[in-house]
Design a protein around this motif. Structure first.
Motif, PDB file in Angstrom:
ATOM      1  N   TRP A 180     -17.232 -15.456  75.640  1.00  0.00           N
ATOM      2  CA  TRP A 180     -16.649 -16.188  74.611  1.00  0.00           C
ATOM      3  C   TRP A 180     -16.526 -17.700  74.889  1.00  0.00           C
ATOM      4  O   TRP A 180     -16.778 -18.625  74.023  1.00  0.00           O
ATOM      5  CB  TRP A 180     -15.201 -15.475  74.251  1.00  0.00           C
ATOM      6  CG  TRP A 180     -14.480 -16.354  73.052  1.00  0.00           C
ATOM      7  CD1 TRP A 180     -15.001 -15.923  71.871  1.00  0.00           C
ATOM      8  CD2 TRP A 180     -13.592 -17.236  73.227  1.00  0.00           C
ATOM      9  NE1 TRP A 180     -13.989 -16.901  71.051  1.00  0.00           N
ATOM     10  CE2 TRP A 180     -13.138 -17.709  71.777  1.00  0.00           C
ATOM     11  CE3 TRP A 180     -13.042 -17.758  74.170  1.00  0.00           C
ATOM     12  CZ2 TRP A 180     -12.654 -18.563  71.596  1.00  0.00           C
ATOM     13  CZ3 TRP A 180     -12.117 -19.085  74.065  1.00  0.00           C
ATOM     14  CH2 TRP A 180     -11.696 -19.107  72.734  1.00  0.00           C
ATOM     15  N   VAL A 181     -15.889 -17.759  75.929  1.00  0.00           N
ATOM     16  CA  VAL A 181     -15.765 -19.300  76.532  1.00  0.00           C
ATOM     17  C   VAL A 181     -17.042 -19.829  76.480  1.00  0.00           C
ATOM     18  O   VAL A 181     -17.169 -21.210  75.733  1.00  0.00           O
ATOM     19  CB  VAL A 181     -15.354 -19.552  77.817  1.00  0.00           C
ATOM     20  CG1 VAL A 181     -15.395 -21.019  78.571  1.00  0.00           C
ATOM     21  CG2 VAL A 181     -13.739 -18.938  77.883  1.00  0.00           C
ATOM     22  N   ARG A 182     -18.270 -19.061  76.927  1.00  0.00           N
ATOM     23  CA  ARG A 182     -19.696 -20.038  76.879  1.00  0.00           C
ATOM     24  C   ARG A 182     -19.948 -20.246  75.410  1.00  0.00           C
ATOM     25  O   ARG A 182     -20.751 -21.151  75.097  1.00  0.00           O
ATOM     26  CB  ARG A 182     -20.542 -19.132  77.590  1.00  0.00           C
ATOM     27  CG  ARG A 182     -21.678 -19.696  77.713  1.00  0.00           C
ATOM     28  CD  ARG A 182     -22.683 -18.732  78.451  1.00  0.00           C
ATOM     29  NE  ARG A 182     -24.118 -19.046  78.520  1.00  0.00           N
ATOM     30  CZ  ARG A 182     -25.087 -18.375  78.944  1.00  0.00           C
ATOM     31  NH1 ARG A 182     -24.850 -17.217  79.326  1.00  0.00           N
ATOM     32  NH2 ARG A 182     -26.399 -18.912  78.902  1.00  0.00           N
ATOM     33  N   SER A 183     -19.639 -19.489  74.287  1.00  0.00           N
ATOM     34  CA  SER A 183     -20.030 -19.593  73.198  1.00  0.00           C
ATOM     35  C   SER A 183     -19.381 -20.438  72.230  1.00  0.00           C
ATOM     36  O   SER A 183     -19.851 -21.019  71.187  1.00  0.00           O
ATOM     37  CB  SER A 183     -20.114 -18.058  72.512  1.00  0.00           C
ATOM     38  OG  SER A 183     -18.642 -17.600  72.294  1.00  0.00           O
ATOM     39  N   VAL A 184     -18.162 -20.770  72.531  1.00  0.00           N
ATOM     40  CA  VAL A 184     -17.317 -21.792  71.875  1.00  0.00           C
ATOM     41  C   VAL A 184     -17.914 -23.176  72.175  1.00  0.00           C
ATOM     42  O   VAL A 184     -17.983 -24.002  70.972  1.00  0.00           O
ATOM     43  CB  VAL A 184     -15.687 -21.707  72.313  1.00  0.00           C
ATOM     44  CG1 VAL A 184     -15.060 -22.697  71.532  1.00  0.00           C
ATOM     45  CG2 VAL A 184     -15.436 -20.229  71.798  1.00  0.00           C
ATOM     46  N   VAL A 185     -17.877 -23.614  73.126  1.00  0.00           N
ATOM     47  CA  VAL A 185     -18.499 -24.993  73.632  1.00  0.00           C
ATOM     48  C   VAL A 185     -19.776 -25.140  73.775  1.00  0.00           C
ATOM     49  O   VAL A 185     -20.158 -24.237  74.798  1.00  0.00           O
ATOM     50  CB  VAL A 185     -17.450 -25.631  74.740  1.00  0.00           C
ATOM     51  CG1 VAL A 185     -17.994 -26.806  75.023  1.00  0.00           C
ATOM     52  CG2 VAL A 185     -15.989 -25.433  74.403  1.00  0.00           C
ATOM     53  N   GLY A 203     -20.471 -22.409  84.906  1.00  0.00           N
ATOM     54  CA  GLY A 203     -21.443 -22.297  85.857  1.00  0.00           C
ATOM     55  C   GLY A 203     -21.551 -20.910  86.511  1.00  0.00           C
ATOM     56  O   GLY A 203     -22.699 -20.633  86.868  1.00  0.00           O
ATOM     57  N   GLY A 204     -20.766 -20.072  86.683  1.00  0.00           N
ATOM     58  CA  GLY A 204     -20.631 -18.848  87.282  1.00  0.00           C
ATOM     59  C   GLY A 204     -21.485 -18.036  86.089  1.00  0.00           C
ATOM     60  O   GLY A 204     -22.316 -17.121  86.750  1.00  0.00           O
ATOM     61  N   ILE A 205     -21.323 -17.995  84.955  1.00  0.00           N
ATOM     62  CA  ILE A 205     -22.261 -17.294  83.872  1.00  0.00           C
ATOM     63  C   ILE A 205     -23.479 -17.675  84.097  1.00  0.00           C
ATOM     64  O   ILE A 205     -24.587 -16.987  84.197  1.00  0.00           O
ATOM     65  CB  ILE A 205     -21.592 -17.815  82.532  1.00  0.00           C
ATOM     66  CG1 ILE A 205     -20.285 -17.264  82.327  1.00  0.00           C
ATOM     67  CG2 ILE A 205     -22.640 -16.689  81.470  1.00  0.00           C
ATOM     68  CD1 ILE A 205     -19.635 -17.520  81.166  1.00  0.00           C
ATOM     69  N   ASP A 206     -23.846 -19.365  84.282  1.00  0.00           N
ATOM     70  CA  ASP A 206     -25.058 -19.484  84.404  1.00  0.00           C
ATOM     71  C   ASP A 206     -25.815 -19.193  85.649  1.00  0.00           C
ATOM     72  O   ASP A 206     -26.894 -18.694  85.815  1.00  0.00           O
ATOM     73  CB  ASP A 206     -25.144 -21.140  84.425  1.00  0.00           C
ATOM     74  CG  ASP A 206     -24.939 -21.740  82.859  1.00  0.00           C
ATOM     75  OD1 ASP A 206     -25.216 -21.022  81.994  1.00  0.00           O
ATOM     76  OD2 ASP A 206     -24.554 -22.822  82.866  1.00  0.00           O
ATOM     77  N   ILE A 209     -25.710 -22.732  91.990  1.00  0.00           N
ATOM     78  CA  ILE A 209     -26.644 -22.516  91.051  1.00  0.00           C
ATOM     79  C   ILE A 209     -28.159 -22.152  91.559  1.00  0.00           C
ATOM     80  O   ILE A 209     -28.876 -21.880  91.027  1.00  0.00           O
ATOM     81  CB  ILE A 209     -26.829 -23.505  89.790  1.00  0.00           C
ATOM     82  CG1 ILE A 209     -27.341 -23.112  88.463  1.00  0.00           C
ATOM     83  CG2 ILE A 209     -27.705 -24.897  90.633  1.00  0.00           C
ATOM     84  CD1 ILE A 209     -27.164 -23.990  87.439  1.00  0.00           C
ATOM     85  N   GLY A 210     -28.371 -22.287  92.801  1.00  0.00           N
ATOM     86  CA  GLY A 210     -29.733 -22.442  93.276  1.00  0.00           C
ATOM     87  C   GLY A 210     -30.185 -20.889  93.841  1.00  0.00           C
ATOM     88  O   GLY A 210     -30.940 -20.855  94.997  1.00  0.00           O
ATOM     89  N   HIS A 211     -29.576 -19.801  93.349  1.00  0.00           N
ATOM     90  CA  HIS A 211     -29.848 -18.496  93.853  1.00  0.00           C
ATOM     91  C   HIS A 211     -31.338 -18.152  93.938  1.00  0.00           C
ATOM     92  O   HIS A 211     -31.950 -17.644  94.804  1.00  0.00           O
ATOM     93  CB  HIS A 211     -29.151 -17.446  92.738  1.00  0.00           C
ATOM     94  CG  HIS A 211     -29.472 -16.118  93.320  1.00  0.00           C
ATOM     95  ND1 HIS A 211     -30.821 -15.417  92.862  1.00  0.00           N
ATOM     96  CD2 HIS A 211     -28.782 -15.318  93.942  1.00  0.00           C
ATOM     97  CE1 HIS A 211     -30.772 -14.321  93.496  1.00  0.00           C
ATOM     98  NE2 HIS A 211     -29.514 -13.864  93.938  1.00  0.00           N
ATOM     99  N   PRO A 212     -32.080 -18.680  92.809  1.00  0.00           N
ATOM    100  CA  PRO A 212     -33.622 -18.550  92.864  1.00  0.00           C
ATOM    101  C   PRO A 212     -34.287 -19.166  94.078  1.00  0.00           C
ATOM    102  O   PRO A 212     -35.191 -18.583  94.813  1.00  0.00           O
ATOM    103  CB  PRO A 212     -34.210 -18.831  91.806  1.00  0.00           C
ATOM    104  CG  PRO A 212     -33.104 -18.792  90.681  1.00  0.00           C
ATOM    105  CD  PRO A 212     -31.837 -19.137  91.695  1.00  0.00           C
TER     106      PRO A 212
END
Length: 547
Positions: A150-155, A280-283, A324-327
């Motif tokens: 939801w946080v990601r969808s609002v902003v 960032g965690g979601i990304d 963010i560099g998991h790949p």
């Protein structure tokens, strides 16, 4: 599907690729700790205090988070019957490292010293504020964990990631250059190696990780210069390591709780950092899924929240976050051992005490280029993850951060001891236009993270012809400005409550700044009303969305 009979007893989670991944993740975290000590020393906070009070708890947060992700990777591998799972990388949040030091810890120490506190008392006061900030961050993350989608969808991403890109360029990439180019011979060499390997994808001999290669090559050049005595290069002074220090354990006694009133003034900086790490965690979760590792976003964010909380309660002052560099770590061949090794080294370096030796002997110009890479990577990822039509919104989010960059040097000049002695400040400069320009820069820079986020949100909404939403964001800007969350005219971005408190209150707004604040509030309010009226005379929103 991998044969389950091959799973028991097989150490699938440790491969040669974990060596490459380990040096990348470990040196990134180590650079953050080194940077924390160096930047705080620049404000006058003793390095010995930072190493014995702040570093251990901060390192414990990395230990807890990376250890948790190691076991989560093992669990995922068992459930999926796979031996190619890569653990989620976690470490110190680089934007928070700069933000906490330059916007919270440094100014709070400077203010305490200006108020007459001795160095030790001011350092203790600053430490307690830092602990509160970490606890606040952890609470925000824990609250957001079940509502992460939801946080990601609002902003819109242009807002959240745009403000992060501003931090990446101004704080993460730019400020380390002063340390890198302060020793330009090894610094430029290390920078070229890091950028060439990590961005240019040019492999070093033996496929040596770029971060390790830069440390070895540039570090060797640095110490050769010290041995020859060229250009003023000197060997570091002998350092006395305080093994197994216990000062950081004072945080467990709860003395920092009394610093809550002082910590509240810094919430405008702390809360956006926490919110950005949630997104960032979601990304990072989506990034891992793109290469086949399906993690639950709520678990990922929950781990970073708990790691941050444990770090704060143990005296840490920098929050942890998934990287963010998991790949990239997966492409290096990393599995799960690299997070386990990073947890052990960073955790023991901070608590056992040999970090003091690493801090003294690892040349800063040899490791700081990794921060430049991080800043460039975050910025490029921001544009990749943002719709093309919102690029202008990402750009406008950077403008308030540029104001912070512009005002930072005058603040350092007027904060110098010589200026204090001469009673010189921005307020008593002879040129009225110069005073006004500097004050405008201060108001634009104060709360620049939130300002950038809201400006980008507003512009992205207008690009999508969502004028009612854009008007709402403008009204929110007016409300936040009225209490100093953004555009505070006061040094240190202090919050205030206008008209309702007396002059002697720490929440009072000095009379000479009332006019400037009210003009911002009225400006945002009028703009919001205009956009709202604009909406009424415009065609329906759904017919005008510009895709």
């Amino acid at each position: 599907m991998i044969d389950e009979s091959k799973m028991p007893g097989r150490v699938w989670w440790a491969t040669t690729g974990d060596i490459n991944a380990f040096f990348g993740l470990m040196l990134d975290n180590l650079a953050g700790l080194l940077l924390m000590v160096a930047l705080l020393a620049g404000f006058g906070l003793p390095a010995s205090f930072v190493v014995t009070h702040m570093v251990p708890g901060t390192a414990i947060g990395v230990f807890v988070g990376d250890l948790a992700f190691f076991f989560i990777a093992l669990s995922l591998a068992r459930r999926k019957h796979r031996v190619d799972v890569t653990a989620m990388p976690l470490g110190l949040d680089t934007p928070s490292t700069f933000g906490m030091i330059l916007l919270v810890l440094g100014p709070s120490f400077t203010s305490a010293r200006a108020a007459g506190m001795e160095v030790e008392a001011a350092a203790l006061h600053t430490w307690h504020i830092g602990i509160w900030c970490m606890v606040f961050c952890a609470i925000v993350k824990l609250v957001c964990t079940p509502f992460s989608q939801w946080v990601r969808s609002v902003v819109p991403r242009a807002g959240l990631l745009g403000s992060l890109a501003a931090i990446a360029l101004v704080l993460i990439s730019f400020f380390p250059l002063t340390h890198i180019l302060g020793s330009p011979i090894p610094g430029i060499l290390a920078l070229v190696i890091v950028l060439g390997t990590l961005i240019g994808r040019v492999p070093l001999p033996g496929r040596t990780p770029g971060t390790l290669g830069a440390l070895v090559v540039a570090g060797a050049v640095y110490y050769i210069m010290c041995g020859l005595g060229w250009f003023g290069y000197e060997f570091p002074d002998a350092v006395q390591v305080q093994w197994f220090s216990v000062q950081w354990m004072d945080a467990w006694r709860g003395g920092w709780i009394e610093a809550l009133p002082a910590a509240i003034a810094y919430l405008p900086f702390v809360l956006p950092f926490a919110l950005v790490t949630v997104v960032g965690g979601i990304d990072c979760t989506e990034s891992a899924a793109s290469v086949g590792d399906e993690y639950d976003a709520r678990v990922v964010i929950g781990v970073e929240a708990i790691a941050t909380l444990i770090a704060g309660l143990s005296g840490g002052v920098i929050q942890t976050t998934p990287y963010i560099g998991h790949p990239a770590y997966k492409a290096m061949g990393g599995r799960a051992a690299y997070t386990l090794a990073t947890a052990i080294l960073i955790g023991t370096a901070g608590t056992v005490g040999y970090f003091a030796w690493l801090n003294a002997w690892i040349p800063a110009p040899a490791v700081y280029p990794i921060l430049v890479f991080v800043g460039l990577e975050i910025t490029s990822q921001t544009f990749l993850a943002t719709p093309r039509r919102h690029y202008a919104a990402v750009a406008i989010a950077c403008l308030p951060a540029l104001a912070y960059l512009a005002i930072s040097l005058p603040d350092r000049i007027f904060g110098d001891a010589a200026m204090f002695t001469a009673e010189m400040s921005i307020g008593n400069l002879a040129s009225e236009s110069l005073r006004q320009d500097l004050q405008t820069l201060r108001m634009l820079s104060n709360g620049f993270i939130i300002t950038g986020l809201l400006w980008a949100w507003m512009l992205a909404s207008m690009i999508d012809h969502k004028l009612k939403l854009a008007a709402g964001v403008l009204f929110l800007c007016a409300a936040l400005t009225s209490i100093g969350v953004m555009h505070s005219p006061l040094q240190g971005n202090r919050l205030f409550i206008p008209f309702l408190v007396g002059e002697g209150s720490p929440l009072a707004l000095p009379a000479e700044f009332s006019s400037a604040v009210m003009q911002y509030v009225i400006g945002y309010s009028l703009a919001g009303l205009f956009v709202l009226a604009w909406c009424w005379v415009s065609p329906p929103e759904q017919d005008n969305v510009n895709h």
